[in-house]
Design a protein around this motif. Sequence first.
Motif, PDB file in Angstrom:
ATOM      1  N   THR A 174      41.014  26.182  42.101  1.00  0.00           N
ATOM      2  CA  THR A 174      42.455  25.966  42.308  1.00  0.00           C
ATOM      3  C   THR A 174      43.312  26.336  41.104  1.00  0.00           C
ATOM      4  O   THR A 174      44.528  26.464  41.223  1.00  0.00           O
ATOM      5  N   SER A 175      42.695  26.477  39.926  1.00  0.00           N
ATOM      6  CA  SER A 175      43.461  26.841  38.730  1.00  0.00           C
ATOM      7  C   SER A 175      43.510  28.343  38.497  1.00  0.00           C
ATOM      8  O   SER A 175      44.123  28.811  37.532  1.00  0.00           O
ATOM      9  N   LEU A 176      42.886  29.100  39.402  1.00  0.00           N
ATOM     10  CA  LEU A 176      42.731  30.529  39.175  1.00  0.00           C
ATOM     11  C   LEU A 176      44.082  31.236  39.139  1.00  0.00           C
ATOM     12  O   LEU A 176      44.919  31.082  40.028  1.00  0.00           O
ATOM     13  N   ASP A 177      44.260  32.044  38.099  1.00  0.00           N
ATOM     14  CA  ASP A 177      45.490  32.798  37.905  1.00  0.00           C
ATOM     15  C   ASP A 177      45.228  34.302  37.948  1.00  0.00           C
ATOM     16  O   ASP A 177      46.115  35.071  38.273  1.00  0.00           O
ATOM     17  N   PHE A 178      44.021  34.715  37.619  1.00  0.00           N
ATOM     18  CA  PHE A 178      43.646  36.129  37.542  1.00  0.00           C
ATOM     19  C   PHE A 178      42.288  36.302  38.203  1.00  0.00           C
ATOM     20  O   PHE A 178      41.330  35.623  37.828  1.00  0.00           O
ATOM     21  N   LEU A 179      42.208  37.213  39.189  1.00  0.00           N
ATOM     22  CA  LEU A 179      40.944  37.486  39.863  1.00  0.00           C
ATOM     23  C   LEU A 179      40.814  38.981  40.103  1.00  0.00           C
ATOM     24  O   LEU A 179      41.641  39.594  40.781  1.00  0.00           O
ATOM     25  N   ASP A 180      39.778  39.570  39.534  1.00  0.00           N
ATOM     26  CA  ASP A 180      39.515  41.004  39.716  1.00  0.00           C
ATOM     27  C   ASP A 180      38.075  41.166  40.155  1.00  0.00           C
ATOM     28  O   ASP A 180      37.136  40.952  39.385  1.00  0.00           O
ATOM     29  N   LEU A 181      37.903  41.550  41.459  1.00  0.00           N
ATOM     30  CA  LEU A 181      36.579  41.813  42.025  1.00  0.00           C
ATOM     31  C   LEU A 181      36.465  43.268  42.450  1.00  0.00           C
ATOM     32  O   LEU A 181      35.594  43.626  43.252  1.00  0.00           O
ATOM     33  N   SER A 182      37.319  44.118  41.928  1.00  0.00           N
ATOM     34  CA  SER A 182      37.395  45.502  42.377  1.00  0.00           C
ATOM     35  C   SER A 182      36.152  46.302  41.990  1.00  0.00           C
ATOM     36  O   SER A 182      35.418  45.961  41.078  1.00  0.00           O
ATOM     37  N   ARG A 183      35.955  47.408  42.772  1.00  0.00           N
ATOM     38  CA  ARG A 183      34.914  48.395  42.489  1.00  0.00           C
ATOM     39  C   ARG A 183      33.522  47.772  42.406  1.00  0.00           C
ATOM     40  O   ARG A 183      32.801  47.899  41.430  1.00  0.00           O
ATOM     41  N   ASN A 184      33.197  47.018  43.477  1.00  0.00           N
ATOM     42  CA  ASN A 184      31.856  46.497  43.690  1.00  0.00           C
ATOM     43  C   ASN A 184      31.400  46.934  45.073  1.00  0.00           C
ATOM     44  O   ASN A 184      31.923  47.916  45.632  1.00  0.00           O
ATOM     45  N   GLN A 225      44.806  30.163  49.826  1.00  0.00           N
ATOM     46  CA  GLN A 225      45.237  28.825  49.409  1.00  0.00           C
ATOM     47  C   GLN A 225      45.486  28.737  47.898  1.00  0.00           C
ATOM     48  O   GLN A 225      45.973  27.719  47.416  1.00  0.00           O
ATOM     49  N   LEU A 226      45.157  29.796  47.159  1.00  0.00           N
ATOM     50  CA  LEU A 226      45.337  29.782  45.704  1.00  0.00           C
ATOM     51  C   LEU A 226      46.785  30.153  45.393  1.00  0.00           C
ATOM     52  O   LEU A 226      47.112  31.302  45.082  1.00  0.00           O
ATOM     53  N   SER A 227      47.641  29.178  45.462  1.00  0.00           N
ATOM     54  CA  SER A 227      49.079  29.420  45.335  1.00  0.00           C
ATOM     55  C   SER A 227      49.485  29.895  43.951  1.00  0.00           C
ATOM     56  O   SER A 227      50.535  30.504  43.780  1.00  0.00           O
ATOM     57  N   GLY A 228      48.665  29.630  42.945  1.00  0.00           N
ATOM     58  CA  GLY A 228      49.015  30.031  41.592  1.00  0.00           C
ATOM     59  C   GLY A 228      48.498  31.395  41.199  1.00  0.00           C
ATOM     60  O   GLY A 228      48.681  31.837  40.061  1.00  0.00           O
ATOM     61  N   LEU A 229      47.836  32.094  42.127  1.00  0.00           N
ATOM     62  CA  LEU A 229      47.226  33.370  41.799  1.00  0.00           C
ATOM     63  C   LEU A 229      48.307  34.399  41.481  1.00  0.00           C
ATOM     64  O   LEU A 229      49.135  34.747  42.331  1.00  0.00           O
ATOM     65  N   GLY A 230      48.281  34.899  40.259  1.00  0.00           N
ATOM     66  CA  GLY A 230      49.299  35.848  39.833  1.00  0.00           C
ATOM     67  C   GLY A 230      48.816  37.284  39.828  1.00  0.00           C
ATOM     68  O   GLY A 230      49.600  38.202  40.010  1.00  0.00           O
ATOM     69  N   VAL A 231      47.528  37.511  39.564  1.00  0.00           N
ATOM     70  CA  VAL A 231      46.954  38.847  39.503  1.00  0.00           C
ATOM     71  C   VAL A 231      45.711  38.869  40.385  1.00  0.00           C
ATOM     72  O   VAL A 231      44.819  38.036  40.237  1.00  0.00           O
ATOM     73  N   LEU A 232      45.663  39.855  41.314  1.00  0.00           N
ATOM     74  CA  LEU A 232      44.550  39.969  42.246  1.00  0.00           C
ATOM     75  C   LEU A 232      44.198  41.441  42.416  1.00  0.00           C
ATOM     76  O   LEU A 232      45.084  42.291  42.542  1.00  0.00           O
ATOM     77  N   ASP A 233      42.907  41.749  42.427  1.00  0.00           N
ATOM     78  CA  ASP A 233      42.442  43.108  42.705  1.00  0.00           C
ATOM     79  C   ASP A 233      41.125  43.030  43.453  1.00  0.00           C
ATOM     80  O   ASP A 233      40.103  42.604  42.895  1.00  0.00           O
ATOM     81  N   LEU A 234      41.162  43.440  44.737  1.00  0.00           N
ATOM     82  CA  LEU A 234      39.964  43.485  45.577  1.00  0.00           C
ATOM     83  C   LEU A 234      39.660  44.913  46.001  1.00  0.00           C
ATOM     84  O   LEU A 234      38.876  45.140  46.934  1.00  0.00           O
ATOM     85  N   SER A 235      40.238  45.869  45.333  1.00  0.00           N
ATOM     86  CA  SER A 235      40.161  47.266  45.772  1.00  0.00           C
ATOM     87  C   SER A 235      38.765  47.858  45.612  1.00  0.00           C
ATOM     88  O   SER A 235      37.958  47.410  44.802  1.00  0.00           O
ATOM     89  N   TYR A 236      38.529  48.905  46.459  1.00  0.00           N
ATOM     90  CA  TYR A 236      37.311  49.707  46.385  1.00  0.00           C
ATOM     91  C   TYR A 236      36.041  48.873  46.505  1.00  0.00           C
ATOM     92  O   TYR A 236      35.190  48.837  45.631  1.00  0.00           O
ATOM     93  N   ASN A 237      35.963  48.183  47.635  1.00  0.00           N
ATOM     94  CA  ASN A 237      34.762  47.496  48.077  1.00  0.00           C
ATOM     95  C   ASN A 237      34.487  47.928  49.508  1.00  0.00           C
ATOM     96  O   ASN A 237      35.015  48.945  49.985  1.00  0.00           O
ATOM     97  N   ASN A 238      33.683  47.182  50.230  1.00  0.00           N
ATOM     98  CA  ASN A 238      33.402  47.473  51.641  1.00  0.00           C
ATOM     99  C   ASN A 238      33.883  46.332  52.528  1.00  0.00           C
ATOM    100  O   ASN A 238      33.298  46.058  53.584  1.00  0.00           O
ATOM    101  N   SER A 239      34.940  45.649  52.115  1.00  0.00           N
ATOM    102  CA  SER A 239      35.468  44.531  52.890  1.00  0.00           C
ATOM    103  C   SER A 239      36.056  45.046  54.203  1.00  0.00           C
ATOM    104  O   SER A 239      36.549  46.184  54.294  1.00  0.00           O
ATOM    105  N   SER A 240      36.033  44.166  55.215  1.00  0.00           N
ATOM    106  CA  SER A 240      36.509  44.567  56.540  1.00  0.00           C
ATOM    107  C   SER A 240      37.242  43.419  57.196  1.00  0.00           C
ATOM    108  O   SER A 240      37.264  42.292  56.692  1.00  0.00           O
ATOM    109  N   GLY A 241      37.887  43.713  58.321  1.00  0.00           N
ATOM    110  CA  GLY A 241      38.579  42.691  59.080  1.00  0.00           C
ATOM    111  C   GLY A 241      40.019  42.506  58.623  1.00  0.00           C
ATOM    112  O   GLY A 241      40.563  43.286  57.842  1.00  0.00           O
ATOM    113  N   LYS A 242      40.603  41.447  59.103  1.00  0.00           N
ATOM    114  CA  LYS A 242      42.026  41.186  58.871  1.00  0.00           C
ATOM    115  C   LYS A 242      42.227  40.416  57.570  1.00  0.00           C
ATOM    116  O   LYS A 242      41.506  39.470  57.272  1.00  0.00           O
ATOM    117  N   ILE A 243      43.208  40.885  56.800  1.00  0.00           N
ATOM    118  CA  ILE A 243      43.576  40.148  55.583  1.00  0.00           C
ATOM    119  C   ILE A 243      44.156  38.814  56.003  1.00  0.00           C
ATOM    120  O   ILE A 243      45.091  38.772  56.820  1.00  0.00           O
TER     121      ILE A 243
END
Length: 842
Positions: free
Chosen positions: A686-696, A708-726
């Motif tokens: 719940t304290s997460l502010d920066f999450l980068d899981l890109s290029r995996n 639900q992470l309302s405090g998330l300021g920086v996010l990167d999920l790019s270049y993976n094989n994720s699917s479905g609806k955001i």
Amino acid sequence: MIIIMSSKLFLLFENIALFSVIFLQLKPTIADSNNIIIRCIDEEREALLTFKQSLVDEHGVLSSWGREDDKRDCCKWRGVYCSNTTGHVKVLNLRTSDYDFARRKFLKGTISPALLKLHDLGHLDLSNNDFGGSPVPEFIGSLSKLRYLSLSCGGPLELPRKFRNDSRLEYLNLENSCLFSVGSLKWLSRLSSLRHLDLSYCALPPVNPSFIWHFNLSTSIETLDLSDNNLPSSSVYPWLFNLSRNILYLNLGSNSLRGSIPEAFQHMVSLKSLYLCDSELEGGIPKFFGNMCSLKELGLSDNKLSGQFSQAIQNLSCGCVVNSLEVLYLHDNDFTRPVPLLGGFSSLEELQVDVNRLNGTIDKSLNQLSKLESLSLDGNSFTGVISETFFSNMSNLQELVLADNSFTLKLSHNWVPPFQLKWLSLASCKMGPHFPKWLQTQNQLVHLDISNVGISDTIPDWFWDLSSKLSYLNLSNNHIKGKLPDLSLRFDGTRIGGTSIDINSNHFEGSIPPLPSNSPFLNLSKNKFSGSVTFLCSINVNTWNFLDLSSNLLSGGLPDCWLHFDSLFVLNLTNNRFSGKIPDSMGFLNNIRTLNLHKNRLTGELPSSLRNCSQLRVLDLGKNAFFGSENEYKSTLGLVRCLDLSSNKLDGPIPEEIMDLVGLIAVNLSRNNLTGPITPKIGELTSLDFLDLSRNLFSGSIPSSLSQLSGLGVLDLSYNNSSGKIPLGTQLQSFNASVYAGNLELCGLPLANMCPDEESTPSPGTDDDSDTLEDEDDQFITLGFYVSSILGFFVGFWGVCGYLMLNRSWSYGYFNFLTGMKDWVYVISAVNIAKLQRKFRN
């Protein structure tokens, strides 16, 4: 810059009180001339041994007590002083030095009532020890001959409910003793002989107005310190102004004093020292100070005082105080305009006007202050040239702080200053390109800061002859070149507290020489040092807290000898050419808070011994070649707040143990070979502010818990094989589409690719310039994440503590790496300015 929190007069009065008690009770007598040997009283010796049994003496402070060679004569024991005529114990002084207290080498336990048998005890000092929050025993009030009592820094204490009405107590020091359950200060009214009272840092309750008239110290009190108690003006002023007009020393600093400075202070006609620092006082300096003829010290720093500085000085110089004032502290207020004429203050010894809004050139009248010992002007907007003439009459100068202005020092090559400095700070002044030869005459220096002064020279050999007395050396941010000598031989290895050394951002080259083993702070980063660091294995004992060798050309394997570095708080080896595995001995860094090995050539799996580093806050292993999965995170990294393992070869799913680190603020696992779905437990961070899981190689749907992470300021999920609806949620839809780029089977806002159950409506970011914006954002996203932590520390007169601080409102812009030594702020990295713009745009 030295900030003096206790005045010279205060220290003088304290010493007078101490030595007068000892002198009165231990003065020589006829017995001395007759060579009569007086031993201590048997009953009192046994009482002292009983008192010792109630203490925990882990460091042998009382090892001389009861030793066989002087077992019978307790008057020879450490801290025990007896009468030369009667043998009775008169003084018990077990004060722990500030240095030992900082290193936790003090007595613990309880205060035994056995001290009651010391019937003639007049002086009791148990300062800087820890009695575990136990109350001060009631019997203390029954020591009828006690004149001097000091329990400062002894941890939380409770005073006895009452002292004897006939108490002879003259000196009472409870500084930093955190009084509990005192309810009020009525007990003070019983101490009718009190001359010195120190209740600073004591969490005092507000003074009850109905008690004011019952508290009368008018015939005795001379020194009073109530600083750092957060007392409001409405509570402290009425009580204070009912006190004696004979008070000499008064410290009300670090309280909640508001409004203008009350005129009632002018009625304290005997006042020699007044400190009102670190509050919220407003307005200017009142004229009545100018007529306080006895006033020698005036401290008004760290308030909201404002106005033209010339008017403030004029208010002081209009009366007799111009002849008496020796110390004037006005730093960190809001005064403006140039420094006015000060030559009339003929007695001035210390002048601090730093961190204001003063500008222009320095008035030449400062040259007339022949008694000046300390001059601090740093943190203003002064300009102009300072020549030798400026210092011609300052033969007493010991402290000179001109840092962070736009001064140019124009001093001849052969100039011999009339002074001997102990403290010199010229940071950001212009004095290059040659190394200042006049420093060769300054052989008393303990603090030297000539950082960012434009030196592009080599360091002359004579300079290292000055180093043995230095406790702080800063040569950073110059263009100094050449090689370093053996620093372990140049700096005093026996100096208490060691020497902090900062030579970062220069052009030093060659191998790193042996370093002083007792330096708490060592920053050699951003130079051209090369070779290995195997010299570390020749150090068997050290007291290092901070070691930064980052951004050099160092190579080879990491040494496997970290067993001897258990005092390290921060280790930064980033941006070098280290190779091989992380050695198992790094698990012996029991106190490490920040471990930064970012951007090297390290490989292999993470050693299981890292589980012993239970104090870790920041672990940055990004941009290496580690492989395998991670495990045992919960026990290994329980306190970690920032985790960077980017740009390695890690595989498998995200370890579930990471999700147990609920205090995580920043996580970067980008550019690895991680697989499987993104765990739904990520929503528990719940304290997460920066999450980068890109290029995996993550697959499956994005977990709805991420929204639900309302405090998330920086996010990167790019270049993976994720699917479905955001997952729907204001948070995830607020990010640019580039955050999800390269996941071909993802759909839903903010992507243009709609899901089958959605209408084909234009989405944010699909206008004509959307491609440009996405490309622009992606340039920043692919840079990854680089972050470190905060360290402040206290060894000797330095303090040690570490905290991680991330300002959420600016999380798109900066992650700060702050080093708390003096006022240092060392910014290591800046991240994603484009995201900051996006935040404001949204």
